[in-house]
Structures are given as C-alpha cells and as structure tokens.
Design a protein around this motif. Structure first.
Motif, PDB file in Angstrom:
ATOM      1  N   TRP A  27       0.821  -1.209   0.000  1.00  0.00           N
ATOM      2  CA  TRP A  27       0.000   0.000   0.000  1.00  0.00           C
ATOM      3  C   TRP A  27       0.857   1.262   0.000  1.00  0.00           C
ATOM      4  O   TRP A  27       0.695   2.157  -0.818  1.00  0.00           O
ATOM      5  N   LYS A  28       1.841   1.310   0.909  1.00  0.00           N
ATOM      6  CA  LYS A  28       2.564   2.570   1.108  1.00  0.00           C
ATOM      7  C   LYS A  28       3.694   2.776   0.117  1.00  0.00           C
ATOM      8  O   LYS A  28       3.914   3.901  -0.362  1.00  0.00           O
ATOM      9  N   TYR A  31       2.759   4.461  -3.473  1.00  0.00           N
ATOM     10  CA  TYR A  31       2.356   5.870  -3.506  1.00  0.00           C
ATOM     11  C   TYR A  31       3.471   6.801  -3.044  1.00  0.00           C
ATOM     12  O   TYR A  31       3.610   7.923  -3.548  1.00  0.00           O
ATOM     13  N   GLN A  35       5.185   9.659  -5.417  1.00  0.00           N
ATOM     14  CA  GLN A  35       5.272  11.058  -4.999  1.00  0.00           C
ATOM     15  C   GLN A  35       6.696  11.586  -5.050  1.00  0.00           C
ATOM     16  O   GLN A  35       6.904  12.795  -5.064  1.00  0.00           O
ATOM     17  N   ILE A 270      -0.983   3.501 -13.268  1.00  0.00           N
ATOM     18  CA  ILE A 270      -1.003   4.954 -13.078  1.00  0.00           C
ATOM     19  C   ILE A 270      -0.960   5.665 -14.431  1.00  0.00           C
ATOM     20  O   ILE A 270      -1.716   6.609 -14.682  1.00  0.00           O
ATOM     21  N   PRO A 277      -0.166  10.444  -9.700  1.00  0.00           N
ATOM     22  CA  PRO A 277       0.830   9.747  -8.875  1.00  0.00           C
ATOM     23  C   PRO A 277       0.882  10.249  -7.441  1.00  0.00           C
ATOM     24  O   PRO A 277       1.328   9.539  -6.553  1.00  0.00           O
ATOM     25  N   SER A 278       0.446  11.485  -7.224  1.00  0.00           N
ATOM     26  CA  SER A 278       0.485  12.038  -5.869  1.00  0.00           C
ATOM     27  C   SER A 278      -0.832  11.827  -5.131  1.00  0.00           C
ATOM     28  O   SER A 278      -1.154  12.555  -4.201  1.00  0.00           O
ATOM     29  N   GLY A 280      -1.590   9.748  -3.036  1.00  0.00           N
ATOM     30  CA  GLY A 280      -1.373   9.484  -1.621  1.00  0.00           C
ATOM     31  C   GLY A 280      -1.854   8.110  -1.190  1.00  0.00           C
ATOM     32  O   GLY A 280      -1.823   7.152  -1.960  1.00  0.00           O
ATOM     33  N   LEU A 283      -3.799   5.449  -3.399  1.00  0.00           N
ATOM     34  CA  LEU A 283      -3.368   5.113  -4.761  1.00  0.00           C
ATOM     35  C   LEU A 283      -3.658   3.654  -5.122  1.00  0.00           C
ATOM     36  O   LEU A 283      -4.221   3.369  -6.181  1.00  0.00           O
ATOM     37  N   THR A 284      -3.290   2.724  -4.264  1.00  0.00           N
ATOM     38  CA  THR A 284      -3.524   1.308  -4.549  1.00  0.00           C
ATOM     39  C   THR A 284      -5.017   1.010  -4.676  1.00  0.00           C
ATOM     40  O   THR A 284      -5.446   0.244  -5.537  1.00  0.00           O
ATOM     41  N   THR A 287      -6.120   2.553  -8.188  1.00  0.00           N
ATOM     42  CA  THR A 287      -5.573   2.026  -9.446  1.00  0.00           C
ATOM     43  C   THR A 287      -5.918   0.556  -9.697  1.00  0.00           C
ATOM     44  O   THR A 287      -6.208   0.173 -10.829  1.00  0.00           O
TER      45      THR A 287
END
Length: 441
Positions: A27-28, A31, A35, A270, A277-278, A280, A283-284, A287
């Motif tokens: 997850w983290k 993103y 960024q 993306i 892309p930002s 945050g 994102l997952t 997308t």
C-alpha cells in the motif's frame, strides 16, 4: 512460564516477513515512490535497505533471540535499567502505528466487499477517485471496518505464536506473492504500461533531495518493521538453533522483492489510466480496480487481491499488537486475553480520530498534517529511526560480547562480515540516521 517458540525456522522467516510484507510494501511503497520521482527514490530506498536495513534487522533479531524477552525486557537485560526506556518508546510506537494502520486495514475489508458487489470495477479514474474519497470521508462506515479489522487482529494474537501468528503467515503470504505476479503480468499487457515501468525504474537524480532521503529511510523502517520492537519480539521466539543472519537476510530479501513487485504492479496502471501519482494513501485502492476491470475474470481476481491485501495487512498488524501485548505479559504477568482485549479497544479509540481526520476533522491540522498524517510521520520518520539508532548503539557497544557469540556460524567460526557489522552498528548507522533525523527536524 516457558517462552513460546516458532514451530520451525521457516515459520519464523515467514512470520517476520509477514510483519514486514504488509501494507508498507503493497500500500505505502507505491504511492510514496510515485510522490518522490519513482526510479530515483527506488535506488535510494534500495541503498538504505541493503545497508541500514540488513544491519538493523540482524541487530534487532539478535537482541530478541539473546534476551528472550519483549523490547523493554530485552533492552534492560542487555543494556541495563536505563535502556528500558528505549523499549517503552518502541512499545508506544507499535501502539501508535496500529491505531492508524488498522484504519487502512479496514479499507481492505471494505474494498473486498465492494469488489464482491462489483461496484468498483470500472476504469474511470474520476469514478474510482470519487468512490474512495467519499468512502474515507464518511464519518461512520470506515469505523465499522476499522473495528472489524482490529477484532480479527486481536483474534490471531489471542491464538498465540504457533497456532495464530505463524499459521496465518505461513499459508497465505505465498498466495499474495503469486497473485502479485499475475497482476503484474496482466498490467504489463495494457497499452502504455511500459511508460509506467520506465518511470518506476529510470532514476532522475534531479529528484533527489533531503526530503526524499528522509522519506526513503522512513519507508524502509516502516516496510521492514524496524525500530519499533517487532523484530526484537519475533526474535525472542526464535529457538537457540536459529542462525539469525540467514533469517534476517531472508526477511529483508522477501520484503524488498515485494516492494519492488508492488511498484511494478501499480505504476503501469497509473500511466495507462491517467491517475495522479500524488494521490497518496488511496493510490492502490484507486488504481487496482481499474486493472481488474480490464481483466478476464477481473472480479474474481479483484476479490482475491483485496482478500490477500487484507491478509498482508493482518500479518503486519498482528506483529504490532504482539509487541504491545508481549510487553504487558513479560513485565506485569498480565493474561494474554485481557491484555489483548484492552489494548485493542484503546488502539481502536485512537484510530477513530485518525479515520475522522480524513473526513469531518480534515480541517484540523498541526504543522500542515491531520491526525492520520501526524501518527504516520511521528512513528515512521521520528520514533522508528530513533529506535534504529539505539539498537545499533546497544549491539555495537554495550552488548557486543554476547551478540558476537550469537552471530557465530553454526560450526563455531566467525563470519567474515562480523567486524564490518560491528563498526557499522558502532559508528555508521547511528551517525547516518542521526544526520537524517536532524535534517528531518
């Protein structure tokens, strides 16, 4: 009372990898990498993992394996009474992280249900972004999922080390790995996907800043579960025959591989679907439904993906809760059941604020961050690096005599890298992390 142990070396590695291969990797990582420029960030991240990551993983596991106690007891046993404060800070860090981590874990359950309903299987970025934003802004619905995720976490911890933590990790992490490979293969067949891969892999060194390095270090600590006592706790359940360096290298390797694959899974989407892309933390969740909408049997794969994302989140949340619970069991002889229930409730309450800060409390900020962001930043970028400094100093200086013995090969010989590891823990790791921390502050 005898200390619980892992049923096997493989169980230890998979459980520790499960702690690391959670939402931090899947997850983290995508993103934060998105960024911070993709390829350049990936290179910095890999450099930190291959130096600080490996060294601190070995250090933490060794401390736990030698002391056979939770972080507070381990620091006290190897360093002296004053060092127990470092352990307390680590326990606090685990408490803070799980309070907001459980909120995101709840998102995985919610999106699993949404995928079953088929309500998010669309390639329209606007619809997907709006769906996610409206969901996390809801003051009530995310809290139900937050409570459910916290409850499942508590249930696994209540089952104990072998029957709970090890069993869950062993059977489901491999499924997650295989599914990521399937999704990468499908994503790469989409028109324009290679542009996303190029952005992810091609370093643009003009993007390298002090802030990026700080983010990379924070993410490395978060993704590897370092600096908060998780690996000390898991190491304390390792048998005397476990060769810590091999186990640490296996965990680091698996986690880094999953981070890399997660980037390959998300970045093509993306660019193909024109996402920001930002975007945050979402994102997952924004997308991947778009990828599923273009797959044959996409709903089935979507259900499987969000179920396994939930499992990945669970294996990490279990390790975080085990840090807190084992502290109260070791230090105060509290029963596992009562401790787990009380801590779960307290972490859930703090998580309520983190969840609401993404919606109705969004306007309340400190230093430009909402409560969710504050908890994330405080734990990942401040407390965990501090824990990294202290465990390096403990191993390199205070407890080197016993640690060096524990790190001998099974045949009793000294590994060639041991002197380098000693100096890295004594000098390089503390100075490097300290400099980045000062820059961060």
């Amino acid at each position: 009372m005898a200390r619980a142990e892992w049923g096997s070396r493989l169980g230890f590695i998979v459980a520790a990898a499960g702690s690391a291969v959670g939402l931090g990797a899947i997850w983290k990582f995508p993103y934060v990498a998105a960024q911070n420029g993709g390829g350049a960030f990936l290179l910095i991240f890999l450099m930190i993992v291959c130096t600080l990551g490996v060294s601190l993983m070995i250090a933490e596991m060794s401390v736990g394996a030698i002391a056979r106690k939770s972080p507070v007891g381990a620091y006290r046993k190897l360093g002296g009474k004053g060092w127990s404060l470092v352990g307390y800070i680590g326990v606090l860090c685990g408490f803070l992280i799980l309070s907001f981590y459980s909120v995101v874990g709840g998102w995985t359950i919610a999106y699993l249900i949404k995928t079953v309903e088929g309500s998010i299987l669309t390639a329209d970025p606007g619809i997907l972004s709006k769906t996610f934003d409206s969901f996390i802004a809801d003051p009530v619905t995310p809290l139900w999922y937050h409570a459910l995720f916290m409850g499942v976490t508590a249930g696994v911890v209540l089952a104990g080390v072998q029957k709970g933590i090890e069993r869950v990790s062993k059977y489901l992490m491999m499924m997650l790995f295989l599914l990521i490979l399937v999704l990468i293969a499908r994503g790469l067949t989409l028109e324009g996907a290679l542009e996303g891969v190029r952005t992810f892999l091609s370093p643009d060194f003009s993007k390298v800043t002090a802030t990026m390095v700080i983010e990379a270090m924070g993410l490395a600590f978060f993704s590897m579960s370092l600096g908060m006592g998780c690996m000390i706790t898991y190491g304390s359940y390792a048998s005397g025959e476990t060769y810590i360096p091999n186990s640490a290298a296996s965990v680091i390797g698996l986690t880094t591989l999953i981070c890399f694959l997660a980037g390959l899974m998300v970045f093509p989407a993306i660019f193909v679907f024109g996402f920001d892309p930002s975007a945050g933390p979402g994102l997952t969740f924004i997308t991947m439904p778009a990828v599923f909408s273009h797959m044959s049997g996409g709903q089935f794969f979507g259900i499987l993906f969000f179920f396994l994302l939930f499992v990945a989140a669970l294996t990490s949340s279990v390790s975080l809760m085990e840090v807190v619970v084992s502290f109260f069991i070791d230090e105060f002889r509290f029963p596992r059941m009562a401790t787990t229930v009380v801590m779960s409730v307290l972490m859930f309450v703090l998580g309520i604020g983190a969840s609401l800060s993404l919606g109705v409390w969004k306007g309340y900020t400190l230093f430009g961050k909402n409560l969710f962001g504050i908890l994330d930043y405080l734990s990942s970028n401040l407390i965990m690096p501090f824990g990294g400094i202290m465990v390096a100093i403990l191993v390199g200086w205070k407890a080197w005599a016993v640690v060096s013995i524990r790190l001998m090969r099974p045949d009793g010989t000294q590994p060639l890298w041991l002197p380098l590891f000693k100096n890295f823990c004594r000098y390089m790791a503390p100075v490097l992390i300290f400099v980045i921390l000062i820059q961060n502050l």
